[in-house]
Design an enzyme around this catalytic site. Sequence first.
Site, PDB file in Angstrom:
ATOM      1  N   GLU A  51      -2.681   3.916 -10.903  1.00 26.49           N
ATOM      2  CA  GLU A  51      -2.560   3.222 -12.180  1.00 26.49           C
ATOM      3  C   GLU A  51      -1.693   4.075 -13.124  1.00 26.49           C
ATOM      4  OE1 GLU A  51      -6.185   2.450 -14.345  1.00 26.49           O
ATOM      5  OE2 GLU A  51      -5.157   1.096 -15.716  1.00 26.49           O
ATOM      6  N   GLY A  95      -8.814  11.039 -17.657  1.00 21.65           N
ATOM      7  CA  GLY A  95     -10.220  11.391 -17.424  1.00 21.65           C
ATOM      8  C   GLY A  95     -10.652  11.128 -15.994  1.00 21.65           C
ATOM      9  N   ALA A  96     -10.401   9.912 -15.553  1.00 25.58           N
ATOM     10  CA  ALA A  96     -10.836   9.525 -14.213  1.00 25.58           C
ATOM     11  C   ALA A  96     -10.227   8.174 -13.880  1.00 25.58           C
ATOM     12  CB  ALA A  96     -12.356   9.441 -14.140  1.00 25.58           C
ATOM     13  N   GLU A 120     -10.785   4.422 -11.550  1.00 25.31           N
ATOM     14  CA  GLU A 120     -11.794   3.536 -10.970  1.00 25.31           C
ATOM     15  C   GLU A 120     -11.426   2.930  -9.621  1.00 25.31           C
ATOM     16  OE1 GLU A 120      -9.952   2.804 -13.815  1.00 25.31           O
ATOM     17  OE2 GLU A 120      -9.405   0.680 -13.844  1.00 25.31           O
ATOM     18  N   ASN A 121     -10.564   3.568  -8.823  1.00 20.43           N
ATOM     19  CA  ASN A 121     -10.167   3.011  -7.525  1.00 20.43           C
ATOM     20  C   ASN A 121     -11.363   2.418  -6.784  1.00 20.43           C
ATOM     21  OD1 ASN A 121      -7.596   4.548  -7.893  1.00 20.43           O
ATOM     22  ND2 ASN A 121      -8.999   6.253  -7.607  1.00 20.43           N
ATOM     23  N   HIS A 156     -18.377   4.780 -17.109  1.00 21.68           N
ATOM     24  CA  HIS A 156     -17.159   4.007 -17.383  1.00 21.68           C
ATOM     25  C   HIS A 156     -16.476   3.592 -16.077  1.00 21.68           C
ATOM     26  CE1 HIS A 156     -13.492   3.019 -19.802  1.00 21.68           C
ATOM     27  NE2 HIS A 156     -12.887   3.352 -18.666  1.00 21.68           N
ATOM     28  N   GLU A 157     -16.235   4.559 -15.226  1.00 21.95           N
ATOM     29  CA  GLU A 157     -15.510   4.243 -13.982  1.00 21.95           C
ATOM     30  C   GLU A 157     -16.354   3.347 -13.095  1.00 21.95           C
ATOM     31  OE1 GLU A 157     -12.513   4.940 -14.275  1.00 21.95           O
ATOM     32  OE2 GLU A 157     -12.732   6.425 -15.864  1.00 21.95           O
ATOM     33  N   HIS A 167     -16.207  -0.230 -14.216  1.00 23.34           N
ATOM     34  CA  HIS A 167     -14.947  -0.900 -13.877  1.00 23.34           C
ATOM     35  C   HIS A 167     -15.048  -1.685 -12.568  1.00 23.34           C
ATOM     36  CE1 HIS A 167     -11.884   0.006 -16.802  1.00 23.34           C
ATOM     37  NE2 HIS A 167     -11.863   1.313 -16.621  1.00 23.34           N
ATOM     38  N   GLU A 220     -10.188  -2.202 -20.296  1.00 26.88           N
ATOM     39  CA  GLU A 220     -10.520  -0.922 -20.927  1.00 26.88           C
ATOM     40  C   GLU A 220     -11.406  -1.077 -22.163  1.00 26.88           C
ATOM     41  OE1 GLU A 220     -10.385   1.564 -19.325  1.00 26.88           O
ATOM     42  OE2 GLU A 220      -8.785   1.246 -17.860  1.00 26.88           O
TER      43      GLU A 220
HETATM   44  N1  TRP Z   1      -8.109   3.362 -15.679  1.00 23.07           N
HETATM   45  C1  TRP Z   1      -8.367   4.732 -16.004  1.00 23.07           C
HETATM   46  C2  TRP Z   1      -9.607   4.709 -16.879  1.00 23.07           C
HETATM   47  O1  TRP Z   1      -9.598   4.317 -18.004  1.00 23.07           O
HETATM   48  C3  TRP Z   1      -7.225   5.369 -16.747  1.00 23.07           C
HETATM   49  C4  TRP Z   1      -6.308   6.244 -15.954  1.00 23.07           C
HETATM   50  C5  TRP Z   1      -6.640   7.126 -15.018  1.00 23.07           C
HETATM   51  C6  TRP Z   1      -4.916   6.393 -16.124  1.00 23.07           C
HETATM   52  N2  TRP Z   1      -5.516   7.790 -14.591  1.00 23.07           N
HETATM   53  C7  TRP Z   1      -4.478   7.365 -15.249  1.00 23.07           C
HETATM   54  C8  TRP Z   1      -3.995   5.796 -16.951  1.00 23.07           C
HETATM   55  C9  TRP Z   1      -3.136   7.745 -15.165  1.00 23.07           C
HETATM   56  C10 TRP Z   1      -2.667   6.165 -16.871  1.00 23.07           C
HETATM   57  C11 TRP Z   1      -2.245   7.140 -15.988  1.00 23.07           C
HETATM   58  O2  TRP Z   1     -10.665   4.961 -16.459  1.00 23.07           O
HETATM   59 ZN    ZN Z   2     -11.095   2.702 -17.959  1.00 20.87          ZN
END
Ligand code: TRP
Ligand code: ZN
Length: 866
Positions: A129, A269-270, A272-273, A305-306, A309, A328
């Site tokens: 992402e 931060g992290a 959500e794959n 949060h993750e 998702h 988000e």
């Molecule tokens: N979807 C992720 C979240 O909000 C955001 C995210 C993780 C992201 N890695 C990234 C956004 C790298 C941009 C680039 O939990």
């Molecule tokens: Zn998120």
Amino acid sequence: MLDANAAAVTPPAAIRREDYRPPDWLVPEIALDVSLDPAHTRVKARLTVRRNGEHRRALHLDGDGLIPIGVLIDGEELHDSWRMDGPALVIDLSGTDHLIETEVEISPAANSALMGLYESNGLLCTQCEAEGFRRITFFPDRPDVLSRYTVRMEADKARFPILLANGDPVDTGDLAAGKHYALWRDPFPKPCYLFAMVAGDLVANCQVFTTRSGRDIDLGIWVRAGDLPKTDHAMAALKASMAWDERVYGREYDLAIFNIVAVSDFNFGAMENKGLNIFNSRYILADPDTATDADFDAVAGVVAHEYFHNWSGNRVTCRDWFQLSLKEGFTVFRDQQFSADQGSPAVKRIEDVRALRAAQFPEDAGPLAHPIRPESYIEISNFYTATVYNKGAEVIRMLHALLGPEGFRAGTDLYFERHDGHAATCEDFVVALEDATGADLTQFRLWYTQAGTPRVTASLEHDVPGGRARLKLSQTIPPTPGQPDKQPMVIPLRVALLGERSGNPMGPEQLITLDASEGEVLFDGLTERPILSINRGFSAPIVLQSNRSASELAFLSAHDNDPFARYEAMQQLMLDTLIAGVAKGGNDHGPVIEAIRDTLTDPALDAAFIAEAVLLPSEALIGDQLAEVDPEKIAAVREALRADIGTTLEDDWRDAYARSRANRFEYTPTAKGARRMHTVALGYLAASGAQDTARLAYEQFAAADNMTDRQGALGVLANGTAAERETALDEFYQRYRQDPLVLDKWFTAQALSTRADTPAAVEKLSRHPDFTIANPNRLRSLVNAFAVNQRAFHDLAGGGYRFLADMILAVDPRNPQSAARLVPSLGRWRRFEPKRAAAMRAELERILATPGLSKDVLEQVSKSLN
Ligand code: TRP
Ligand code: ZN
């Protein structure tokens, strides 16, 4: 033609929301065959493609830095049928269904941008992402193309004994030459931004969660061997999140496996794959010796949060990146609700509003302001903002307030049911809420299109003998880039009137909706003089201007039965006092000091709340209230008030300090509140100038059995000049030099120091052997911390602007996302007094004149200069 500067000064074309078109080709199935190696990874992809609708357009596969080694169309090498169009692969196809095979070679070790497949600390991992998948293989890299993935990974078994991907493990086995393989299949169609792969030498904290329908889910949190003892808190948070989403939203987990991997180099931060979340290690690893209470809370919040998702983002994903807040904003709201349920809702709300005001309000008032659903972007990575995330969550929270918990739940049920397995829009979400409840949210939709923080004016007039009061309300929304004129928005305000004599609310709280420029509400049956309590719980993300006097605010800070409103009244009283000091040069500290004394000694309040309530607004927040920011003046006025509070209430601070001393670490709300109070009290003792503070702080530092007390004391010492400061910094460094997440704290403590020599110290720290711009956490620990230290960063003699610009230019070639995130601190130049504004602007211009900037930095810098 060959002018290198030409590309740098012409900003790349913007992508516009109104230009959305459904994909020309769908990819129902993809099979990846990945032979992993740090320097030479081979990626073979087999795409089953299907023409979407009646058209004759070619298949357009995004790529970024990829060179095709082979392209097969239905098994044949048809060289005339494909071509490169810049970074993309374009293929002419005659029928409706085809099989496309491509092969590329990539180098994870050379990937310093941390997007796509990269190496971190001996581990190979992915971040896709928003648009990282195109750095791994040719593919229509857009969130509305959903595919079933089959992934075969192959790697050296000794170096990479663990091979993880999304979905379910299907097969594993050994191969010749010390290699092995793993085959994964994800039964849920997903966009490519949710693809993930990890290979490395990892161990797992493995536990089982039984869902409400009785399915056993294997949970695994994967880390480096030595970090295993630090995964228990994340595991507990994961299980709590899974149970909470079942209970509160009726959402159950869907695969048989849920894995989380912690990596040390991560841009965000992290992530959500699907079935394989990848985390910045700072949001997984926690134990009392290395993580503060705030770190523990952040771990739980990000894990939740993750996990959330999986439904709000994965099962229902986004049609295009303009809809980012669909997943988000909603998911932040969900994690905020979860954290509130786990601990103290009042303190959580205070923290969330503080974060909103610190990060989102300035964004909304500056050159990068955008609605939660932007209309255009140059680089989508620049839109993972506090506006999309945090204001997005506030918009969902207002919907929750307007529809009530049951209506809101009916709406989300319908949304999940209707859009499961599909890519949706913000509009789809709002329509689902309308259809489920019958509400008309037409005007409310302005929150999705209008940027800027609304200003609401509230004034209460009363006629006590007549038992009546009249609340007059009005709203304006300031102009923002591209939006000079605004329409009135729907602003839900929780309101109560408190009786001045009794201190009690007169009648139940009301939810008043202001939906025109002006409005009026009448109250009757009043038996005593009313005092206005408004925007309780921060029911709307607005700036409130009211005609409440210092004594009314002090009254509310002591009596309001809404804890957030109580905190807020105190903040407003403090802000009014500080602003008077900055504007007029003189102010009366008395009401603030009395209000703090009342709060400190109120037996009905818990320590966690008191500790938040007695803190002064930050220097930055004071600056945000002023037409022109003079950081030195603000710091001086704030320090003077702090010192006065410290001195006048010295005995109370000593009491509070003694009362909140713990003797053995516990992670309970009460113990956390005590620790917070302990360091807040220590800070006020330091502000009082009491002779023994450095000794007290050092004792706290040395005796602490947890990082909260240790870091708290270090932060207090870092502001001073006592010999204990250097001793503590040195001991901290020696003790934790091998632990990168804790060493980050050592850099941050110094970068946040209020000392006059902080700019020079930061400059020096940037040459410290442990400093590196290659690791985003380390970069932030020093550079972002310095940039939010208003007086140090804006010290005209300190060279902070040049330092930051140099950092941006140094980081950009390696990691554009990290570099771009440093720009907004300079981008706020218009808010500062002329000398500083000119100096900041000059640095932005110097950046802009540098050839070869990334799209990321170019967009942020050019918008900041507009
Ligand atoms: N979807 C992720 C979240 O909000 C955001 C995210 C993780 C992201 N890695 C990234 C956004 C790298 C941009 C680039 O939990
Ligand atoms: Zn998120």
